[in-house]
Design an enzyme around this catalytic site. Structure first.
Site, PDB file in Angstrom:
ATOM      1  CG  ASP A 209      -0.206   0.238   2.525  1.00  0.00           C
ATOM      2  OD1 ASP A 209       1.053   0.262   2.528  1.00  0.00           O
ATOM      3  OD2 ASP A 209      -0.880   0.419   3.542  1.00  0.00           O
ATOM      4  CG  ASP A 211       1.483   3.210   4.732  1.00  0.00           C
ATOM      5  OD1 ASP A 211       0.378   2.800   5.106  1.00  0.00           O
ATOM      6  OD2 ASP A 211       2.397   2.445   4.340  1.00  0.00           O
ATOM      7  CG  ASP A 299      -3.229   2.834   5.206  1.00  0.00           C
ATOM      8  OD1 ASP A 299      -4.371   2.538   4.777  1.00  0.00           O
ATOM      9  OD2 ASP A 299      -2.454   2.009   5.714  1.00  0.00           O
TER      10      ASP A 299
HETATM   11  N1  CTP Z   1       0.537   1.441  11.576  1.00  0.00           N
HETATM   12  C1  CTP Z   1      -0.018   2.009  12.694  1.00  0.00           C
HETATM   13  N2  CTP Z   1      -1.360   1.896  12.933  1.00  0.00           N
HETATM   14  C2  CTP Z   1      -2.154   1.213  12.076  1.00  0.00           C
HETATM   15  C3  CTP Z   1      -1.612   0.629  10.927  1.00  0.00           C
HETATM   16  C4  CTP Z   1      -0.241   0.760  10.702  1.00  0.00           C
HETATM   17  O1  CTP Z   1       0.703   2.637  13.457  1.00  0.00           O
HETATM   18  N3  CTP Z   1      -3.452   1.114  12.338  1.00  0.00           N
HETATM   19  C5  CTP Z   1       1.976   1.571  11.332  1.00  0.00           C
HETATM   20  C6  CTP Z   1       2.641   0.221  11.348  1.00  0.00           C
HETATM   21  O2  CTP Z   1       3.181  -0.034  12.601  1.00  0.00           O
HETATM   22  C7  CTP Z   1       3.702   0.345  10.300  1.00  0.00           C
HETATM   23  C8  CTP Z   1       3.290   1.524   9.422  1.00  0.00           C
HETATM   24  O3  CTP Z   1       2.175   2.122  10.073  1.00  0.00           O
HETATM   25  O4  CTP Z   1       4.911   0.658  10.911  1.00  0.00           O
HETATM   26  C9  CTP Z   1       2.941   1.104   8.039  1.00  0.00           C
HETATM   27  O5  CTP Z   1       2.026   0.023   8.067  1.00  0.00           O
HETATM   28  P1  CTP Z   1       1.786  -0.927   6.820  1.00  0.00           P
HETATM   29  O6  CTP Z   1       1.386  -0.137   5.656  1.00  0.00           O
HETATM   30  O7  CTP Z   1       0.835  -1.978   7.290  1.00  0.00           O
HETATM   31  O8  CTP Z   1       3.181  -1.661   6.624  1.00  0.00           O
HETATM   32  P2  CTP Z   1       4.474  -1.247   5.790  1.00  0.00           P
HETATM   33  O9  CTP Z   1       5.601  -1.315   6.736  1.00  0.00           O
HETATM   34  O10 CTP Z   1       4.270   0.034   5.072  1.00  0.00           O
HETATM   35  O11 CTP Z   1       4.641  -2.436   4.752  1.00  0.00           O
HETATM   36  P3  CTP Z   1       4.046  -2.517   3.264  1.00  0.00           P
HETATM   37  O12 CTP Z   1       5.141  -2.065   2.371  1.00  0.00           O
HETATM   38  O13 CTP Z   1       3.704  -3.959   3.070  1.00  0.00           O
HETATM   39  O14 CTP Z   1       2.847  -1.641   3.202  1.00  0.00           O
HETATM   40 MN    MN Z   2       2.550   0.392   3.921  1.00  0.00          MN
HETATM   41 MN    MN Z   3      -0.569   0.923   5.526  1.00  0.00          MN
END
Ligand code: CTP
Ligand code: MN
Ligand code: MN
Ligand code: MN
Length: 377
Positions: A209, A211, A299
């Site tokens: 995703d 963020d 996100d």
């Molecule tokens: N996070 C958070 N609260 C949430 C969801 C996520 O604080 N409700 C934080 C997670 O701890 C993470 C960061 O936001 O460190 C990003 O989350 P995520 O997108 O799920 O993981 P990524 O590390 O970005 O991995 P990916 O590349 O697969 O998206």
């Molecule tokens: Mn992510």
């Molecule tokens: Mn995310």
């Protein structure tokens, strides 16, 4: 144990946040095996799954930090977090080139189906199990039985856009979405910042995703911003699905009371946020289909400037890095840390510690600064 491992310049620490965990490391053949064992533990073993999964993750994190390829088992036999079971797996791979236990998992149908189902947005391991036990095996099965299975909104979108959402997001995609968000923010509230966080913020070249952490130099200017932004993006036709969480920001109301500080494993915060599925223009290289757009998980998180450093640290991740950091803060420093701030509980009443950047947070925690690219545990 630390003194036994000096000549490898590996820091044998209790917490992942006390050492560097780069994205590219020397022990992929072991950590890939551990990732499968971790998933298997959390998918299949309902009773002890969580703690077993965590044990494999911690072993995997240790190997990611290890500064060279492991060639002999005695090199790592004393490392904290590499337990008996993990050592056995490493031994197998060193001796035979593979782990039989991992091979057994890979050839198990259930594992693959749970893996497939948990890849559906909105579906966790327990739902996946339920669907599996009802005899379903493919995403088409789930689609066909949407009514009977009583799919929630997320899951419906998850199935509908399964292929798109499981195609890795690359950096150009992330930048394109960031640009779109910045353009719209400029029209709503000039001088906002919109930083790419999450995996891309740690140097990953692709992710599941995008963020984006949004803020403004003036504390109050983020009030109501998320709804305006999401409304604009919706009007533009960019939003396929949105799940908003607004107005639960307890710190802003200055009534923050810490309740269960020991439950620092929860990654949920109370920032205004929108978990969305967005319609994103395809990059020039994606000319394999007739669609001009692709669905992407995005996100959007909004934070006031006084909480920015904490939100940034929290949303850069990784999840395991944050877990270890928060656990360290509480266990070693009696400081409660989350994406809103930190509170020193050595004092009564607990005293809020302010920080304007990540460095100040590490300093307050008496930790060496760990660069973002080294938080890939
Ligand atoms: N996070 C958070 N609260 C949430 C969801 C996520 O604080 N409700 C934080 C997670 O701890 C993470 C960061 O936001 O460190 C990003 O989350 P995520 O997108 O799920 O993981 P990524 O590390 O970005 O991995 P990916 O590349 O697969 O998206
Ligand atoms: Mn992510
Ligand atoms: Mn995310
Ligand atoms: Mn899922």
């Amino acid at each position: 144990a630390r003194s036994d491992i000096d000549h490898f310049s590996y820091q044998d620490t209790k917490y992942e946040c006390q050492r560097r965990t780069p994205l590219n490391h020397h022990n992929k053949k072991f950590t890939e095996a551990f990732e499968i064992l971790e998933k298997h533990a959390s998918y299949i073993d309902r009773e002890h799954g969580e703690s077993r999964a965590l044990a494999f993750r911690k072993a995997s994190c240790a190997l990611k930090s290890y500064p060279r390829e492991i060639t002999r088992i005695d090199e790592i036999s004393k490392i904290t977090h590499v337990g008996e079971h993990s050592l056995r797996v490493i031994t197998d791979i060193l001796e035979n080139g593979y782990s039989e236990e991992v091979q057994d998992i890979i050839s198990c149908e259930m594992f693959h189906v749970i893996e497939l189902f948990t890849g559906i947005y909105g579906c966790g391991p327990s739902t996946a199990h339920k669907w599996y036990s009802l005899g379903h095996r493919t995403t088409q099965d789930i689609k066909d039985n949407a009514e009977i299975l009583n799919l929630n909104v997320q899951q419906k979108y998850g199935v509908e856009f399964y292929d798109d959402l499981n195609a890795p997001v690359d950096m150009p995609d992330a930048l394109r979405i960031q640009r779109l968000v910045v353009e719209q923010l400029d029209l709503i509230q000039p001088s906002c910042s919109a930083e790419i966080v999450g995996g891309f913020g740690r140097g990953k070249q692709c992710g599941h995703d995008i963020d984006i952490l949004i803020s403004h130099p003036e504390e109050d200017k983020v009030e109501g911003l998320l709804v305006k932004l999401v409304n604009r993006l919706t009007t533009l036709g960019c939003m396929l699905h949105t799940a908003l969480s607004v107005g639960k920001n307890v710190v802003r109301k200055e009534t923050f009371v810490k309740t269960k500080a020991t439950q620092t494993r929860s990654t949920m915060d109370n920032l205004d946020r929108c978990f969305a599925i967005m319609k994103v223009e395809k990059s020039a290289t994606d000319n394999d289909s007739c669609n001009s757009w692709i669905a992407r998980r995005v996100d959007l998180i909004i934070t006031p400037s006084s909480q920015y450093a904490f939100s940034l640290l929290g949303w850069i991740g990784s999840k395991q890095f944050n877990r270890s950091l928060r656990l360290y803060a509480w266990k070693e420093m009696k400081i409660h840390l989350n994406s809103h701030g930190m509170w020193d509980h050595k004092l009564t009443p607990p005293k809020r510690i302010l920080a304007t950047d990540e460095e100040e947070i590490f300093k307050a925690l008496h930790l060496d600064f760990v660069e973002r690219k080294d938080r890939n545990c």
